[in-house]
Design a protein around this motif. Structure first.
Motif, mmCIF file in Angstrom:
data_model
loop_
_atom_site.group_PDB
_atom_site.id
_atom_site.type_symbol
_atom_site.label_atom_id
_atom_site.label_comp_id
_atom_site.label_asym_id
_atom_site.label_seq_id
_atom_site.Cartn_x
_atom_site.Cartn_y
_atom_site.Cartn_z
ATOM 1 N N GLU A 243 0.837 -1.201 0.000
ATOM 2 C CA GLU A 243 0.000 0.000 0.000
ATOM 3 C C GLU A 243 0.872 1.250 0.000
ATOM 4 O O GLU A 243 1.884 1.326 0.706
ATOM 5 N N LYS A 244 0.476 2.234 -0.799
ATOM 6 C CA LYS A 244 1.254 3.469 -0.928
ATOM 7 C C LYS A 244 0.558 4.619 -0.209
ATOM 8 O O LYS A 244 -0.674 4.708 -0.209
ATOM 9 N N CYS A 245 1.367 5.484 0.382
ATOM 10 C CA CYS A 245 0.825 6.688 1.022
ATOM 11 C C CYS A 245 0.026 7.466 -0.030
ATOM 12 O O CYS A 245 0.534 7.718 -1.129
ATOM 13 N N PRO A 246 -1.208 7.834 0.262
ATOM 14 C CA PRO A 246 -2.035 8.534 -0.728
ATOM 15 C C PRO A 246 -1.517 9.926 -1.078
ATOM 16 O O PRO A 246 -1.963 10.525 -2.059
ATOM 17 N N PHE A 247 -0.546 10.427 -0.315
ATOM 18 C CA PHE A 247 0.009 11.755 -0.585
ATOM 19 C C PHE A 247 1.328 11.700 -1.353
ATOM 20 O O PHE A 247 1.541 12.467 -2.286
ATOM 21 N N CYS A 248 2.243 10.800 -0.940
ATOM 22 C CA CYS A 248 3.596 10.839 -1.504
ATOM 23 C C CYS A 248 4.061 9.521 -2.126
ATOM 24 O O CYS A 248 5.185 9.425 -2.620
ATOM 25 N N ALA A 250 4.991 6.794 -0.734
ATOM 26 C CA ALA A 250 5.917 5.977 0.056
ATOM 27 C C ALA A 250 5.209 4.669 0.408
ATOM 28 O O ALA A 250 4.025 4.671 0.753
ATOM 29 N N VAL A 251 5.923 3.546 0.307
ATOM 30 C CA VAL A 251 5.311 2.231 0.501
ATOM 31 C C VAL A 251 5.320 1.831 1.969
ATOM 32 O O VAL A 251 6.344 1.963 2.659
ATOM 33 N N CYS A 252 4.193 1.340 2.444
ATOM 34 C CA CYS A 252 4.076 0.845 3.818
ATOM 35 C C CYS A 252 5.181 -0.169 4.097
ATOM 36 O O CYS A 252 5.451 -1.051 3.276
ATOM 37 N N THR A 253 5.831 -0.045 5.246
ATOM 38 C CA THR A 253 6.975 -0.908 5.558
ATOM 39 C C THR A 253 6.598 -2.167 6.339
ATOM 40 O O THR A 253 7.481 -2.934 6.720
ATOM 41 N N ASN A 254 5.325 -2.392 6.561
ATOM 42 C CA ASN A 254 4.922 -3.620 7.254
ATOM 43 C C ASN A 254 5.286 -4.827 6.390
ATOM 44 O O ASN A 254 5.041 -4.839 5.183
ATOM 45 N N THR A 255 5.889 -5.838 7.003
ATOM 46 C CA THR A 255 6.374 -7.001 6.248
ATOM 47 C C THR A 255 5.300 -8.051 6.006
ATOM 48 O O THR A 255 5.570 -9.070 5.367
#
Length: 383
Positions: A243-248, A250-255
């Motif tokens: 999942e990507k931050c809806p603003f920038c 950046a990809v969620c870092t949860n493994t």
């Protein structure tokens, strides 16, 4: 359902599948071979296919394990992998590659892992060693199975059926050799189990010798399917939530894919990397999500729907699924990126770094090495 039942129960279909097996038995009879030779030859032909497949499967796992231990980009966690990706991107200084990574991170990660696997295997050509080591391992397994089957069958004066049952059970799940595949020869009239053992052992030696010669000619191209398995193993172990931050972006870092709780990242990016502009201007936003959620700015979803950044969760999905902490944390890497690729970003998004979107002078003074060093130090402190 009907088709599956028919395939499993129809004697015509079953006999059709076994046609080659029965023909081989008949052909050997016609050539005047002994019953034991028929048995040994038939079993050897089945073993050759099973060993070949098993060796390739095991070698692919060996290579994946070796890469996880020795390949710098792949011997850690998702965060370490991302550092090596950012390092490679900085080295290339290719704007389109960055765009691919920012907008399609999953595909970029997978492509990076794929390229890493092929590069490592070409630079460390241990393939033939792996193949022959595994081949000798399976030879030992089979010799032990032959000896055990012979001993137990002799002890009680058992038949060929018992010998085959015991032989297959000794293999466990190491070889894909189903007991049903050997039905064609289980009723052979063989009384001398000792002679049977000698014949099967000799046949196995021939199989191993033949496979060993084949493996000497094997290249990475020959195990293309196996290479795909290696890549899949590494992708599964190193990747997680996408999942990507809806603003920038950046990809969620949860493994863990599909994890519970909010998505999050330790560092967000200037929103200019995704082409975001200030409302009713063509000025790109250099602010970072974590600073914006502490500001008095608003998210403009439409002319009639503006939500303060401080209440960004009220914008609904996907905003409400993210945890963005209000602070000024940022990475020099993305500041360097924005400053270095200023013209590319302006051209790509037909916008400008002007007015409220001016690039700070401090960003233009950041060196690539400095930006990478910051990430490397953070990685070291967390390991």
């Amino acid at each position: 359902m009907h088709q599956a039942f028919r395939k499993a129960s129809d004697p015509v279909i079953y006999l059709g599948k076994k046609r080659d097996d029965y023909f081989k038995t008949f052909q050997t009879f016609c050539q005047g071979a002994t019953t034991v030779a028929i048995f040994a030859d038939f079993l050897a032909s089945k073993l050759q296919t099973a060993i070949h497949q098993a060796v390739y499967t095991k070698v692919c796992l060996d290579i994946a394990d070796l890469m996880q231990n020795n390949c710098q980009a792949l011997n850690g966690n998702r965060e370490k992998l991302e550092f090596h990706i950012l390092k490679e991107l900085a080295a290339k200084q290719n704007f389109q590659a960055f765009q691919m990574y920012i907008n399609f991170p999953k595909q970029y990660f997978e492509e990076f892992i794929t390229n890493s696997v092929y590069s490592y295997c070409k630079e460390n050509d241990n393939l033939k060693t792996f193949l022959n080591t595994r081949l000798r391992g399976f030879q030992c397994l089979l010799l032990k199975a032959i000896a055990t089957a012979t001993s137990k069958t002799k002890d009680i004066g058992g038949s060929v059926v018992m010998w085959l049952d015991e032989f297959c059970s000794q293999l466990g799940g190491e070889l894909q050799l189903g007991r049903q595949e050997l039905k064609a020869v289980e009723h052979q009239e063989i009384k001398d189990i000792g002679f049977l053992t000698e014949s099967v052992t000799k046949a196995l030696e021939n199989v191993v010798e033949s496979l060993s010669k084949d493996f000497q000619k094997t290249s990475l191209k020959d195990i293309e399917h196996g290479m795909s398995n290696i890549i899949d193993i590494l992708i599964e172990q190193l990747c997680g939530c996408w999942e990507k931050c809806p603003f920038c972006n950046a990809v969620c870092t949860n493994t863990i894919p599909g994890h519970d709780g909010d998505h999050s990242v330790p560092f967000h990016r200037p929103q200019a990397v995704t082409g975001t502009t200030w409302y009713k201007t063509n000025y790109l936003v250099t602010d970072i999500c974590t600073s914006l959620v502490a500001s008095d700015c608003s998210i403009v979803l439409s002319e009639s729907n503006k939500i303060p950044y401080k209440r960004y969760r009220d914008a609904g999905i996907p905003y409400s699924q993210w945890s963005i902490t209000a602070d000024n944390s940022s990475l020099k890497y993305w500041q360097w990126y924005v400053a270095y690729f200023r013209e590319n970003l302006e051209s790509s998004y037909k916008s400008k770094f002007e007015g409220r979107g001016n690039i700070p002078d401090t960003w233009t003074k950041i060196k690539k090495e400095e930006a990478l060093s910051e990430i490397g130090k953070r990685l070291t402190s967390n390991s």
